[in-house]
Design a protein around this motif. Structure first.
Motif, mmCIF file in Angstrom:
data_model
loop_
_atom_site.group_PDB
_atom_site.id
_atom_site.type_symbol
_atom_site.label_atom_id
_atom_site.label_comp_id
_atom_site.label_asym_id
_atom_site.label_seq_id
_atom_site.Cartn_x
_atom_site.Cartn_y
_atom_site.Cartn_z
ATOM 1 N N MET A 1 24.609 -12.703 -17.138
ATOM 2 C CA MET A 1 23.945 -12.604 -18.442
ATOM 3 C C MET A 1 24.010 -13.893 -19.262
ATOM 4 O O MET A 1 23.034 -14.256 -19.919
ATOM 5 C CB MET A 1 24.571 -11.462 -19.266
ATOM 6 N N LEU A 2 25.156 -14.572 -19.238
ATOM 7 C CA LEU A 2 25.350 -15.680 -20.189
ATOM 8 C C LEU A 2 24.243 -16.743 -20.134
ATOM 9 O O LEU A 2 23.625 -17.042 -21.170
ATOM 10 C CB LEU A 2 26.743 -16.296 -20.006
ATOM 11 N N PRO A 3 23.932 -17.310 -18.951
ATOM 12 C CA PRO A 3 22.887 -18.346 -18.963
ATOM 13 C C PRO A 3 21.512 -17.794 -19.335
ATOM 14 O O PRO A 3 20.705 -18.497 -19.948
ATOM 15 C CB PRO A 3 22.874 -18.889 -17.533
ATOM 16 N N ARG A 4 21.260 -16.544 -19.021
ATOM 17 C CA ARG A 4 19.948 -15.953 -19.350
ATOM 18 C C ARG A 4 19.829 -15.775 -20.871
ATOM 19 O O ARG A 4 18.784 -16.036 -21.464
ATOM 20 C CB ARG A 4 19.766 -14.619 -18.606
ATOM 21 N N LEU A 5 20.912 -15.326 -21.485
ATOM 22 C CA LEU A 5 20.868 -15.160 -22.941
ATOM 23 C C LEU A 5 20.641 -16.507 -23.619
ATOM 24 O O LEU A 5 19.926 -16.617 -24.617
ATOM 25 C CB LEU A 5 22.169 -14.522 -23.443
ATOM 26 N N LYS A 6 21.244 -17.564 -23.029
ATOM 27 C CA LYS A 6 21.060 -18.893 -23.638
ATOM 28 C C LYS A 6 19.596 -19.326 -23.561
ATOM 29 O O LYS A 6 19.045 -19.872 -24.517
ATOM 30 C CB LYS A 6 21.968 -19.912 -22.951
ATOM 31 N N LEU A 7 18.976 -19.077 -22.408
ATOM 32 C CA LEU A 7 17.558 -19.462 -22.282
ATOM 33 C C LEU A 7 16.682 -18.600 -23.191
ATOM 34 O O LEU A 7 15.729 -19.089 -23.805
ATOM 35 C CB LEU A 7 17.097 -19.323 -20.830
ATOM 36 N N LEU A 8 17.014 -17.320 -23.271
ATOM 37 C CA LEU A 8 16.209 -16.429 -24.116
ATOM 38 C C LEU A 8 16.242 -16.907 -25.568
ATOM 39 O O LEU A 8 15.229 -16.902 -26.266
ATOM 40 C CB LEU A 8 16.723 -14.990 -24.011
ATOM 41 N N ARG A 9 17.405 -17.349 -26.007
ATOM 42 C CA ARG A 9 17.504 -17.839 -27.388
ATOM 43 C C ARG A 9 16.590 -19.045 -27.618
ATOM 44 O O ARG A 9 15.959 -19.183 -28.656
ATOM 45 C CB ARG A 9 18.951 -18.194 -27.714
ATOM 46 N N GLU A 10 16.514 -19.918 -26.580
ATOM 47 C CA GLU A 10 15.639 -21.102 -26.693
ATOM 48 C C GLU A 10 14.180 -20.709 -26.886
ATOM 49 O O GLU A 10 13.399 -21.430 -27.492
ATOM 50 C CB GLU A 10 15.680 -21.920 -25.393
ATOM 51 N N LEU A 11 13.816 -19.566 -26.318
ATOM 52 C CA LEU A 11 12.408 -19.163 -26.352
ATOM 53 C C LEU A 11 12.016 -18.490 -27.670
ATOM 54 O O LEU A 11 10.843 -18.412 -28.009
ATOM 55 C CB LEU A 11 12.116 -18.216 -25.178
ATOM 56 N N LEU A 12 13.009 -18.009 -28.395
ATOM 57 C CA LEU A 12 12.709 -17.254 -29.628
ATOM 58 C C LEU A 12 12.196 -18.149 -30.744
ATOM 59 O O LEU A 12 12.654 -19.276 -30.902
ATOM 60 C CB LEU A 12 13.969 -16.575 -30.144
ATOM 61 N N ARG A 13 11.276 -17.598 -31.512
ATOM 62 C CA ARG A 13 10.841 -18.275 -32.738
ATOM 63 C C ARG A 13 11.958 -18.223 -33.773
ATOM 64 O O ARG A 13 12.833 -17.347 -33.712
ATOM 65 C CB ARG A 13 9.649 -17.493 -33.320
#
Ligand code: SAM
Length: 541
Positions: free
Chosen positions: A113-125
């Motif tokens: 989960m950890l690296p995916r959550l980090k990437l997801l945060r990058e994608l958020l407005r």
């Protein structure tokens, strides 16, 4: 702040940075749009770690609402940890199903989960939010990971979704009737949920027994428990009875002067007899148009797991959803999230797409409110075409057996289907330390700059034209020859020779022309990726 420790954390903390960018290859036959584009509704086939990274050039800071429904790590799912993290311990984890016997199953889940959550945060407005379905197996670890990645100050709420419509009689201890949906905003200071429309049940509470021209109203108690110095006076009813102040332990909400002003404006209700304890009329026409979303969501309002399976079976015209997909969510649950967290033109991302419920919810809400939201779905399993995309194709076209008239007629829309291609490492760009050929480099720069499908047949080497995006005509000044490359640059002569009058994006080794002149010719200059120069340098030495 206390932080969560788990096996492997040190190896995955920055793993999202090491994940290479991958090509995204359009598979036109599986989509419904005439021309595949990364700016379309999207279904991406592949592991979400690589896919999220591949979507970064196009979607960085653009996604308004993320909904994910990752494996709950119950010990009964057949997920495996497969990230190519460079550590012998973690290599040993690869490809093994994470089951109840696995003593490291919570560590693996956190590592996944950890690296995916980090990437997801990058994608958020900046004004976006993420909603994560989870249950008691991992909710506490998820909250710790999220506090670390998003910041505990950005925690918004943990929704309780009542997923069961009846108790589970086979439960060993208690019947587990709910899941959670953890909500974090990119910035909770500024993020605000949309109010929800009032339900028919709420609206039914507004009546108009006295035919007030201001329309239906609901009675609000004049007495409240909060201390109010001006709230202890006697009132004589219309029928002449004296009420000696509010009930013990409470206070009138308004002072005496305000009370009689409200009465003069026919905003006080004394009962049909004119002798009951007075209350304040709250007019529907004067209250806020919606209600704030609450943290308990009943299956009666947003559907249950049973409804979700029925819904999927109906769309897929299959006997039972279990035969197809075990853990779908009801589309009404995700629609509720979209109502709270999207505008009509928002981008919605689901990187654990499963049966594609999120796409159905997006299309259904668009049809309902005339919106133009877009979905981006990622799924790695081989049912991504036969279930995820097929469900979307079917709801777009219409589901003949659906009770809902809108779904029966078809939700409309289209989507592009992409699959993950090769990693765009220097090694793949450069062939055994030779410079990449023109077409290969053109594909790389066109895609990373525009996020759109590259069509090699559009290349015109005479002019350097390599394709057209929504914003630019894109050009590449390049030859796979070190000596020529050293003397190659964008000059006024080249700029004047560029065809067309619209905006142009030009990739070149360097430029000998100032910014003002470029601006006057509608040209944006982009230096070629530094990897090229590393090779040029090494060949030069
Ligand atoms: C619980 S299901 C999601 C169900 C979905 N919300 C629905 O309504 O159908 C989780 C999904 O995530 C997918 N998944 C798990 N790990 C993944 C990964 N690394 N990359 C892409 N998809 C993944 C699984 O294959 C599964 O389909």
């Amino acid at each position: 702040m206390p932080s969560l420790h788990f096996k492997g954390k040190v190896f995955v903390e920055n793993h999202h940075l090491a994940v290479p960018f991958h090509e995204l290859q359009a598979v036109r036959a599986k989509g419904l749009s005439k021309k595949a584009s990364l700016h379309d509704n999207l279904i991406v086939e592949g592991d979400n770690l690589a896919a999220l990274k591949a979507l970064l050039p196009t979607y960085h800071g653009k996604v308004k609402c993320i909904y994910i429904d990752p494996p709950y790590n119950t010990g009964n799912e057949s997920w495996d940890y497969n990230d190519k993290v460079n550590s012998p311990m973690m290599c040993d984890w690869l490809g093994k199903v994470v089951d109840r016997e696995d003593l490291t199953r919570h560590d693996k889940w956190c590592c996944m989960m950890l690296p995916r959550l980090k990437l997801l945060r990058e994608l958020l407005r900046d004004d976006g939010a993420i909603f994560i379905s989870i249950d008691d197996n991992e909710v506490h670890r998820l909250r710790c990971l999220m506090d670390e990645v998003f910041g505990e100050e950005n925690f918004v709420a943990n929704i309780v979704w009542q997923k069961m419509d009846s108790p589970k009689n086979t439960a060993m201890h208690l019947s587990q009737d709910h899941d959670y949906i953890a909500i974090y905003a990119r910035n909770a200071e500024t993020w605000r949920p949309n109010p929800l429309p009032r339900s028919a049940k709420m609206l039914a509470r507004y009546k108009n027994p006295d035919n007030d021209p201001r329309g239906p109203w609901m009675l609000s108690d004049l007495a409240a428990r909060n201390f109010y110095a001006g709230g202890r006076y006697s009132i004589t009813t219309k029928a002449g009875r004296v009420i000696n102040g509010p009930p013990a332990g409470s206070y009138w909400r308004v002072n005496e002067e305000k009370f009689w002003k409200l009465d003069a404006d026919n905003r006080i209700w004394w009962g049909a007899s004119g002798d009951t304890r007075p209350g304040i009329k709250r007019f529907l026409s004067e209250v806020r148009s919606g209600v704030p979303p609450q943290t308990f969501w009943s299956w009666r309002d947003v559907g249950s797991t049973r409804n979700a399976k029925q819904e999927l079976s109906q769309v897929m015209a299959a006997q039972a959803a279990q035969d197809l997909f075990v853990t779908p969510k009801p589309s009404s649950l995700i629609k509720r999230i979209l109502q709270i967290a999207t505008d009509k033109d928002s981008i919605v991302l689901d990187s654990f797409a499963g049966s594609g419920t999120t796409a159905q919810a997006v299309l259904a809400l668009n049809k309902e409110d005339g919106g133009n939201r877009r979905f981006v779905l990622i799924e790695c399993e081989d049912y991504v075409d036969s279930i995820t995309a097929e469900r979307v194709r079917r709801v777009i076209a219409g589901v003949p057996s659906a009770k809902d008239a809108s779904l029966q007629a078809g939700l409309g829309g289209a989507f592009s289907y992409f699959k993950l291609g090769r990693p765009m490492r220097r090694e793949s760009l450069l062939d055994e330390s030779k410079l990449p050929n023109y077409e290969k480099l053109a594909g790389y720069v066109f895609f990373t700059a525009t996020g759109q499908e590259f069509e090699p047949e559009k290349i015109d080497k005479q002019t350097g034209f390599i394709g057209r995006s929504r914003l630019y005509d894109v050009f590449l000044i390049y030859e796979a020859d070190v000596e020529k490359l050293k003397n190659m640059a964008l000059t006024l002569r080249e700029v004047r020779a560029l065809p067309g009058s619209g905006n142009k994006l030009v990739f070149a080794p360097t430029k000998y022309i100032d910014g003002d002149l470029l601006h006057r010719h509608n040209v944006t200059f982009q230096q070629l990726p530094f990897e090229i120069y590393e090779t040029v340098d090494s060949l030069d030495r």
